[in-house]
Design a protein around this motif. Structure first.
Motif, PDB file in Angstrom:
ATOM      1  N   LEU A 196     -35.713 -20.791 -39.320  1.00  0.00           N
ATOM      2  CA  LEU A 196     -35.649 -20.901 -37.862  1.00  0.00           C
ATOM      3  C   LEU A 196     -34.696 -19.869 -37.275  1.00  0.00           C
ATOM      4  CD1 LEU A 196     -35.529 -24.793 -37.433  1.00  0.00           C
ATOM      5  CD2 LEU A 196     -37.494 -23.273 -37.157  1.00  0.00           C
ATOM      6  N   LEU A 197     -33.548 -19.665 -37.921  1.00  0.00           N
ATOM      7  CA  LEU A 197     -32.602 -18.655 -37.446  1.00  0.00           C
ATOM      8  C   LEU A 197     -33.212 -17.265 -37.531  1.00  0.00           C
ATOM      9  CD1 LEU A 197     -29.277 -19.969 -39.039  1.00  0.00           C
ATOM     10  CD2 LEU A 197     -30.138 -20.334 -36.721  1.00  0.00           C
ATOM     11  N   ASN A 198     -33.976 -17.010 -38.593  1.00  0.00           N
ATOM     12  CA  ASN A 198     -34.666 -15.726 -38.734  1.00  0.00           C
ATOM     13  C   ASN A 198     -35.596 -15.475 -37.555  1.00  0.00           C
ATOM     14  OD1 ASN A 198     -34.136 -13.915 -40.830  1.00  0.00           O
ATOM     15  ND2 ASN A 198     -35.102 -15.216 -42.346  1.00  0.00           N
ATOM     16  N   ILE A 199     -36.400 -16.468 -37.215  1.00  0.00           N
ATOM     17  CA  ILE A 199     -37.375 -16.310 -36.128  1.00  0.00           C
ATOM     18  C   ILE A 199     -36.674 -16.120 -34.791  1.00  0.00           C
ATOM     19  CG2 ILE A 199     -39.205 -17.499 -34.855  1.00  0.00           C
ATOM     20  CD1 ILE A 199     -40.019 -18.815 -37.499  1.00  0.00           C
ATOM     21  N   LEU A 200     -35.597 -16.870 -34.556  1.00  0.00           N
ATOM     22  CA  LEU A 200     -34.862 -16.745 -33.291  1.00  0.00           C
ATOM     23  C   LEU A 200     -34.252 -15.360 -33.146  1.00  0.00           C
ATOM     24  CD1 LEU A 200     -33.106 -20.230 -33.169  1.00  0.00           C
ATOM     25  CD2 LEU A 200     -34.882 -19.398 -31.617  1.00  0.00           C
ATOM     26  N   VAL A 201     -33.685 -14.837 -34.216  1.00  0.00           N
ATOM     27  CA  VAL A 201     -33.116 -13.483 -34.157  1.00  0.00           C
ATOM     28  C   VAL A 201     -34.212 -12.455 -33.907  1.00  0.00           C
ATOM     29  CG1 VAL A 201     -31.983 -11.694 -35.527  1.00  0.00           C
ATOM     30  CG2 VAL A 201     -31.101 -14.015 -35.562  1.00  0.00           C
ATOM     31  N   ALA A 202     -35.363 -12.632 -34.550  1.00  0.00           N
ATOM     32  CA  ALA A 202     -36.472 -11.696 -34.340  1.00  0.00           C
ATOM     33  C   ALA A 202     -36.915 -11.702 -32.879  1.00  0.00           C
ATOM     34  CB  ALA A 202     -37.641 -12.075 -35.250  1.00  0.00           C
ATOM     35  N   VAL A 203     -37.045 -12.884 -32.287  1.00  0.00           N
ATOM     36  CA  VAL A 203     -37.440 -12.982 -30.876  1.00  0.00           C
ATOM     37  C   VAL A 203     -36.400 -12.318 -29.986  1.00  0.00           C
ATOM     38  CG1 VAL A 203     -37.842 -14.598 -28.982  1.00  0.00           C
ATOM     39  CG2 VAL A 203     -38.827 -15.049 -31.229  1.00  0.00           C
ATOM     40  N   LYS A 204     -35.136 -12.590 -30.261  1.00  0.00           N
ATOM     41  CA  LYS A 204     -34.056 -12.029 -29.452  1.00  0.00           C
ATOM     42  C   LYS A 204     -34.056 -10.507 -29.505  1.00  0.00           C
ATOM     43  CE  LYS A 204     -30.367 -10.788 -27.499  1.00  0.00           C
ATOM     44  NZ  LYS A 204     -30.441 -10.548 -26.047  1.00  0.00           N
ATOM     45  N   VAL A 205     -34.109  -9.933 -30.689  1.00  0.00           N
ATOM     46  CA  VAL A 205     -34.039  -8.477 -30.839  1.00  0.00           C
ATOM     47  C   VAL A 205     -35.269  -7.810 -30.225  1.00  0.00           C
ATOM     48  CG1 VAL A 205     -33.970  -6.587 -32.512  1.00  0.00           C
ATOM     49  CG2 VAL A 205     -32.571  -8.617 -32.876  1.00  0.00           C
ATOM     50  N   ALA A 206     -36.453  -8.385 -30.442  1.00  0.00           N
ATOM     51  CA  ALA A 206     -37.675  -7.795 -29.898  1.00  0.00           C
ATOM     52  C   ALA A 206     -37.674  -7.817 -28.373  1.00  0.00           C
ATOM     53  CB  ALA A 206     -38.901  -8.516 -30.446  1.00  0.00           C
ATOM     54  N   LEU A 207     -37.340  -8.962 -27.780  1.00  0.00           N
ATOM     55  CA  LEU A 207     -37.331  -9.065 -26.317  1.00  0.00           C
ATOM     56  C   LEU A 207     -36.196  -8.246 -25.711  1.00  0.00           C
ATOM     57  CD1 LEU A 207     -38.172 -12.839 -25.761  1.00  0.00           C
ATOM     58  CD2 LEU A 207     -39.696 -10.859 -25.724  1.00  0.00           C
ATOM     59  N   GLY A 208     -35.050  -8.194 -26.383  1.00  0.00           N
ATOM     60  CA  GLY A 208     -33.966  -7.343 -25.897  1.00  0.00           C
ATOM     61  C   GLY A 208     -34.340  -5.877 -25.932  1.00  0.00           C
ATOM     62  N   SER A 209     -35.029  -5.452 -26.983  1.00  0.00           N
ATOM     63  CA  SER A 209     -35.509  -4.067 -27.059  1.00  0.00           C
ATOM     64  C   SER A 209     -36.508  -3.783 -25.941  1.00  0.00           C
ATOM     65  CB  SER A 209     -36.167  -3.822 -28.421  1.00  0.00           C
ATOM     66  OG  SER A 209     -35.264  -4.065 -29.473  1.00  0.00           O
ATOM     67  N   TRP A 210     -37.360  -4.756 -25.650  1.00  0.00           N
ATOM     68  CA  TRP A 210     -38.330  -4.609 -24.560  1.00  0.00           C
ATOM     69  C   TRP A 210     -37.611  -4.381 -23.232  1.00  0.00           C
ATOM     70  CZ3 TRP A 210     -42.774  -8.691 -23.556  1.00  0.00           C
ATOM     71  CH2 TRP A 210     -43.681  -8.143 -22.648  1.00  0.00           C
ATOM     72  N   ALA A 211     -36.566  -5.170 -22.973  1.00  0.00           N
ATOM     73  CA  ALA A 211     -35.808  -5.009 -21.727  1.00  0.00           C
ATOM     74  C   ALA A 211     -35.168  -3.623 -21.649  1.00  0.00           C
ATOM     75  CB  ALA A 211     -34.739  -6.098 -21.634  1.00  0.00           C
ATOM     76  N   ALA A 212     -34.584  -3.162 -22.756  1.00  0.00           N
ATOM     77  CA  ALA A 212     -33.941  -1.846 -22.758  1.00  0.00           C
ATOM     78  C   ALA A 212     -34.960  -0.735 -22.543  1.00  0.00           C
ATOM     79  CB  ALA A 212     -33.193  -1.640 -24.073  1.00  0.00           C
ATOM     80  N   ILE A 213     -36.129  -0.868 -23.166  1.00  0.00           N
ATOM     81  CA  ILE A 213     -37.179   0.145 -23.010  1.00  0.00           C
ATOM     82  C   ILE A 213     -37.628   0.241 -21.561  1.00  0.00           C
ATOM     83  CG2 ILE A 213     -39.603   0.640 -23.550  1.00  0.00           C
ATOM     84  CD1 ILE A 213     -39.033  -0.440 -26.371  1.00  0.00           C
ATOM     85  N   LEU A 214     -37.850  -0.899 -20.914  1.00  0.00           N
ATOM     86  CA  LEU A 214     -38.287  -0.886 -19.515  1.00  0.00           C
ATOM     87  C   LEU A 214     -37.240  -0.232 -18.616  1.00  0.00           C
ATOM     88  CD1 LEU A 214     -39.900  -4.423 -19.108  1.00  0.00           C
ATOM     89  CD2 LEU A 214     -41.050  -2.226 -19.388  1.00  0.00           C
ATOM     90  N   VAL A 215     -35.964  -0.516 -18.875  1.00  0.00           N
ATOM     91  CA  VAL A 215     -34.900   0.066 -18.054  1.00  0.00           C
ATOM     92  C   VAL A 215     -34.851   1.576 -18.225  1.00  0.00           C
ATOM     93  CG1 VAL A 215     -32.409   0.169 -17.719  1.00  0.00           C
ATOM     94  CG2 VAL A 215     -33.524  -2.035 -17.985  1.00  0.00           C
ATOM     95  N   PHE A 216     -34.917   2.049 -19.470  1.00  0.00           N
ATOM     96  CA  PHE A 216     -34.844   3.486 -19.710  1.00  0.00           C
ATOM     97  C   PHE A 216     -36.057   4.213 -19.141  1.00  0.00           C
ATOM     98  CE2 PHE A 216     -31.670   2.582 -23.103  1.00  0.00           C
ATOM     99  CZ  PHE A 216     -30.707   3.477 -22.681  1.00  0.00           C
TER     100      PHE A 216
END
Length: 223
Positions: A196-216
């Motif tokens: 469960l911790l693995n999946i939560l970290v994966a979701v966090k990193v992927a969505l955070g990367s998405w936010a950074a990409i949109l901003v840049f």
């Protein structure tokens, strides 16, 4: 949401203060294989995942928090800049097809790493990077407006924050000594709370990367 993060930080600091010093209680491991000990203790075949999400869970909590702060910093620092007029993207058909094919492969690899990261090389951080790569490949072949619309429609920003908070709660519960059954070693449903911790970290990193990409893309016009 910032008050929730502040409250979570204060709670972790209080835990540090009330947790007794365990350095004098460490057992003698001179005759025990460290790898075997970690596998037996965590219940997962991937020793790295066992160390990250159990033996060094304090470090992992703050790694997730630091990544969250980094994404918030990107938004804050670029918020006052003027949006870029020209967005550089692939327009030729072969490049678009190859990029989207690569995005599909990266997304599938990310899902596999998130689900089976406790059994084989991989894990939440690697899965999140694969997911972020897939989103980046889609971004360089799609319109900025479409990417923004998808991001808002699926409430990606909200899910990113929820994944961080759930991760912190589950981690604190684990550190308090409350754990799920480890299950049978080597199976998908093993390792207790680690998958469960693995999946939560994966979701966090992927969505955070998405936010950074949109901003840049919005403020700089390129990735």
């Amino acid at each position: 949401m910032k008050w929730v993060y502040i409250a979570a930080g204060i709670a972790l600091y209080v835990i540090f203060l009330i947790t007794p010093n365990m350095s004098n209680l460490a057992p003698d491991l001179s005759d025990i294989s460290i790898v075997e000990a970690v596998v037996e203790d965590s219940g997962v075949s991937n020793v790295v995942s066992g160390i990250i999400f159990r033996n060094r869970l304090y470090d992992t909590i703050f790694e997730v928090v630091v990544f969250t702060i980094a994404i918030m910093g990107v938004r804050f620092l670029l918020a006052d800049e003027k949006p870029f007029c020209t967005v550089y993207q692939f327009t030729d058909q072969p490049s678009m097809i190859l990029a989207r094919l690569g995005a599909t492969i990266s997304a599938l690899v990310g899902i596999e790493l998130a689900i089976r990261g406790h059994l084989s090389p991989g894990g939440g951080f690697a899965a999140g990077v694969a997911g972020g790569t897939a989103i980046g490949l889609v971004a360089i072949t799609s319109s900025t407006e479409w990417m923004q619309e998808i991001y808002k429609r699926w409430h990606a920003s909200r899910w990113e924050k929820v994944s961080v908070l759930v991760f912190i709660v589950l981690a604190v519960i684990t550190l308090a000594g409350i754990e799920l059954p480890q299950g049978e070693l080597g199976t998908l449903l093993s390792g207790g709370i680690i998958p469960l911790l693995n999946i939560l970290v994966a979701v966090k990193v992927a969505l955070g990367s998405w936010a950074a990409i949109l901003v840049f893309v919005h403020y700089r016009g390129l990735l």
